[in-house]
Design a protein around this motif. Structure first.
Motif, PDB file in Angstrom:
ATOM      1  N   ARG A  34      49.946  49.944  39.302  1.00  0.00           N
ATOM      2  CA  ARG A  34      51.383  50.152  39.500  1.00  0.00           C
ATOM      3  C   ARG A  34      52.096  50.255  38.161  1.00  0.00           C
ATOM      4  O   ARG A  34      51.713  49.617  37.193  1.00  0.00           O
ATOM      5  CB  ARG A  34      51.969  49.018  40.337  1.00  0.00           C
ATOM      6  CG  ARG A  34      51.537  49.140  41.791  1.00  0.00           C
ATOM      7  CD  ARG A  34      51.346  47.779  42.426  1.00  0.00           C
ATOM      8  NE  ARG A  34      50.740  47.906  43.737  1.00  0.00           N
ATOM      9  CZ  ARG A  34      49.444  47.827  43.965  1.00  0.00           C
ATOM     10  NH1 ARG A  34      48.600  47.627  42.972  1.00  0.00           N
ATOM     11  NH2 ARG A  34      48.969  47.931  45.183  1.00  0.00           N
ATOM     12  N   THR A  35      53.153  51.042  38.145  1.00  0.00           N
ATOM     13  CA  THR A  35      53.931  51.202  36.921  1.00  0.00           C
ATOM     14  C   THR A  35      54.852  49.998  36.728  1.00  0.00           C
ATOM     15  O   THR A  35      55.100  49.223  37.664  1.00  0.00           O
ATOM     16  CB  THR A  35      54.805  52.465  36.975  1.00  0.00           C
ATOM     17  OG1 THR A  35      55.810  52.286  37.996  1.00  0.00           O
ATOM     18  CG2 THR A  35      53.976  53.710  37.263  1.00  0.00           C
ATOM     19  N   ILE A  36      55.381  49.872  35.528  1.00  0.00           N
ATOM     20  CA  ILE A  36      56.339  48.801  35.249  1.00  0.00           C
ATOM     21  C   ILE A  36      57.548  48.950  36.159  1.00  0.00           C
ATOM     22  O   ILE A  36      58.066  47.963  36.690  1.00  0.00           O
ATOM     23  CB  ILE A  36      56.734  48.801  33.755  1.00  0.00           C
ATOM     24  CG1 ILE A  36      55.535  48.368  32.913  1.00  0.00           C
ATOM     25  CG2 ILE A  36      57.935  47.906  33.511  1.00  0.00           C
ATOM     26  CD1 ILE A  36      55.746  48.496  31.417  1.00  0.00           C
ATOM     27  N   GLN A  37      58.009  50.177  36.369  1.00  0.00           N
ATOM     28  CA  GLN A  37      59.165  50.401  37.247  1.00  0.00           C
ATOM     29  C   GLN A  37      58.873  49.945  38.674  1.00  0.00           C
ATOM     30  O   GLN A  37      59.729  49.355  39.330  1.00  0.00           O
ATOM     31  CB  GLN A  37      59.586  51.868  37.234  1.00  0.00           C
ATOM     32  CG  GLN A  37      60.309  52.280  35.963  1.00  0.00           C
ATOM     33  CD  GLN A  37      61.541  51.433  35.682  1.00  0.00           C
ATOM     34  OE1 GLN A  37      61.502  50.543  34.828  1.00  0.00           O
ATOM     35  NE2 GLN A  37      62.618  51.669  36.383  1.00  0.00           N
ATOM     36  N   GLN A  38      57.688  50.227  39.183  1.00  0.00           N
ATOM     37  CA  GLN A  38      57.308  49.786  40.531  1.00  0.00           C
ATOM     38  C   GLN A  38      57.304  48.258  40.618  1.00  0.00           C
ATOM     39  O   GLN A  38      57.761  47.686  41.604  1.00  0.00           O
ATOM     40  CB  GLN A  38      55.937  50.337  40.914  1.00  0.00           C
ATOM     41  CG  GLN A  38      55.938  51.816  41.192  1.00  0.00           C
ATOM     42  CD  GLN A  38      54.537  52.357  41.385  1.00  0.00           C
ATOM     43  OE1 GLN A  38      53.609  52.036  40.630  1.00  0.00           O
ATOM     44  NE2 GLN A  38      54.373  53.201  42.401  1.00  0.00           N
ATOM     45  N   LYS A  39      56.798  47.608  39.588  1.00  0.00           N
ATOM     46  CA  LYS A  39      56.757  46.150  39.573  1.00  0.00           C
ATOM     47  C   LYS A  39      58.164  45.571  39.536  1.00  0.00           C
ATOM     48  O   LYS A  39      58.476  44.627  40.273  1.00  0.00           O
ATOM     49  CB  LYS A  39      55.945  45.650  38.373  1.00  0.00           C
ATOM     50  CG  LYS A  39      54.477  46.008  38.464  1.00  0.00           C
ATOM     51  CD  LYS A  39      53.766  45.650  37.175  1.00  0.00           C
ATOM     52  CE  LYS A  39      52.375  46.224  37.142  1.00  0.00           C
ATOM     53  NZ  LYS A  39      51.677  45.913  35.899  1.00  0.00           N
ATOM     54  N   LYS A  40      59.033  46.134  38.705  1.00  0.00           N
ATOM     55  CA  LYS A  40      60.411  45.653  38.622  1.00  0.00           C
ATOM     56  C   LYS A  40      61.128  45.814  39.965  1.00  0.00           C
ATOM     57  O   LYS A  40      61.856  44.920  40.398  1.00  0.00           O
ATOM     58  CB  LYS A  40      61.163  46.404  37.522  1.00  0.00           C
ATOM     59  CG  LYS A  40      60.695  46.031  36.124  1.00  0.00           C
ATOM     60  CD  LYS A  40      61.289  46.946  35.096  1.00  0.00           C
ATOM     61  CE  LYS A  40      62.315  46.236  34.277  1.00  0.00           C
ATOM     62  NZ  LYS A  40      62.896  47.077  33.227  1.00  0.00           N
ATOM     63  N   LYS A  41      60.890  46.948  40.620  1.00  0.00           N
ATOM     64  CA  LYS A  41      61.501  47.185  41.933  1.00  0.00           C
ATOM     65  C   LYS A  41      60.973  46.184  42.963  1.00  0.00           C
ATOM     66  O   LYS A  41      61.721  45.679  43.794  1.00  0.00           O
ATOM     67  CB  LYS A  41      61.235  48.617  42.382  1.00  0.00           C
ATOM     68  CG  LYS A  41      61.975  49.021  43.618  1.00  0.00           C
ATOM     69  CD  LYS A  41      61.794  50.489  43.939  1.00  0.00           C
ATOM     70  CE  LYS A  41      62.570  50.829  45.199  1.00  0.00           C
ATOM     71  NZ  LYS A  41      62.465  52.251  45.537  1.00  0.00           N
ATOM     72  N   LEU A  42      59.681  45.882  42.901  1.00  0.00           N
ATOM     73  CA  LEU A  42      59.086  44.899  43.801  1.00  0.00           C
ATOM     74  C   LEU A  42      59.736  43.530  43.615  1.00  0.00           C
ATOM     75  O   LEU A  42      60.154  42.889  44.579  1.00  0.00           O
ATOM     76  CB  LEU A  42      57.578  44.796  43.565  1.00  0.00           C
ATOM     77  CG  LEU A  42      56.854  43.696  44.340  1.00  0.00           C
ATOM     78  CD1 LEU A  42      56.859  43.996  45.834  1.00  0.00           C
ATOM     79  CD2 LEU A  42      55.441  43.517  43.819  1.00  0.00           C
ATOM     80  N   TYR A  43      59.832  43.067  42.365  1.00  0.00           N
ATOM     81  CA  TYR A  43      60.439  41.764  42.089  1.00  0.00           C
ATOM     82  C   TYR A  43      61.870  41.709  42.605  1.00  0.00           C
ATOM     83  O   TYR A  43      62.287  40.733  43.239  1.00  0.00           O
ATOM     84  CB  TYR A  43      60.441  41.451  40.586  1.00  0.00           C
ATOM     85  CG  TYR A  43      59.097  41.528  39.903  1.00  0.00           C
ATOM     86  CD1 TYR A  43      57.932  41.132  40.536  1.00  0.00           C
ATOM     87  CD2 TYR A  43      59.005  41.993  38.600  1.00  0.00           C
ATOM     88  CE1 TYR A  43      56.709  41.200  39.886  1.00  0.00           C
ATOM     89  CE2 TYR A  43      57.783  42.054  37.942  1.00  0.00           C
ATOM     90  CZ  TYR A  43      56.647  41.662  38.597  1.00  0.00           C
ATOM     91  OH  TYR A  43      55.435  41.722  37.953  1.00  0.00           O
ATOM     92  N   GLN A  44      62.618  42.772  42.332  1.00  0.00           N
ATOM     93  CA  GLN A  44      64.018  42.818  42.747  1.00  0.00           C
ATOM     94  C   GLN A  44      64.142  42.803  44.268  1.00  0.00           C
ATOM     95  O   GLN A  44      64.951  42.060  44.821  1.00  0.00           O
ATOM     96  CB  GLN A  44      64.686  44.082  42.182  1.00  0.00           C
ATOM     97  CG  GLN A  44      66.159  44.153  42.426  1.00  0.00           C
ATOM     98  CD  GLN A  44      66.927  43.109  41.639  1.00  0.00           C
ATOM     99  OE1 GLN A  44      66.632  42.865  40.474  1.00  0.00           O
ATOM    100  NE2 GLN A  44      67.892  42.473  42.255  1.00  0.00           N
ATOM    101  N   SER A  45      63.322  43.601  44.948  1.00  0.00           N
ATOM    102  CA  SER A  45      63.429  43.662  46.410  1.00  0.00           C
ATOM    103  C   SER A  45      63.002  42.351  47.065  1.00  0.00           C
ATOM    104  O   SER A  45      63.629  41.905  48.031  1.00  0.00           O
ATOM    105  CB  SER A  45      62.633  44.842  46.971  1.00  0.00           C
ATOM    106  OG  SER A  45      61.264  44.705  46.727  1.00  0.00           O
TER     107      SER A  45
END
Length: 89
Positions: A34-45
């Motif tokens: 997963r990309t950093i952006q995908q991980k950040k979106k996961l944490y936020q959601s």
């Protein structure tokens, strides 16, 4: 028991925010890729959904993502199903 629950109430929080004893620790184990952006979106959601549905401050939601290479997984029968037989040599 709460007397055995240790955490830093301000570690890496912004704007002087603090955690409380309602802190929730989430550890996710998954495959790599997963990309950093995908991980950040996961944490936020995750934080937003838990905060909304469980009335927990996002300050109290601590998440770690442990990426494990596919050769370290077995989904039963003692087999490394995710490993290509050609890579085993």
């Amino acid at each position: 028991p709460s007397q055995h629950f240790f955490y830093d109430s301000q570690y890496l929080l912004e704007n002087g925010e603090k955690r409380t004893n309602q802190m929730l620790y989430i550890s996710i184990t998954c495959g790599q890729g997963r990309t950093i952006q995908q991980k950040k979106k996961l944490y936020q959601s995750i934080a937003e959904e838990l905060s909304t549905h469980l009335n927990i401050s996002t300050n109290n939601i601590f998440i770690t993502l442990n990426e494990t290479p596919l050769e370290n997984w077995s989904f039963g029968q003692g087999i490394a199903q995710m490993v290509n037989p050609k890579e085993e040599k």
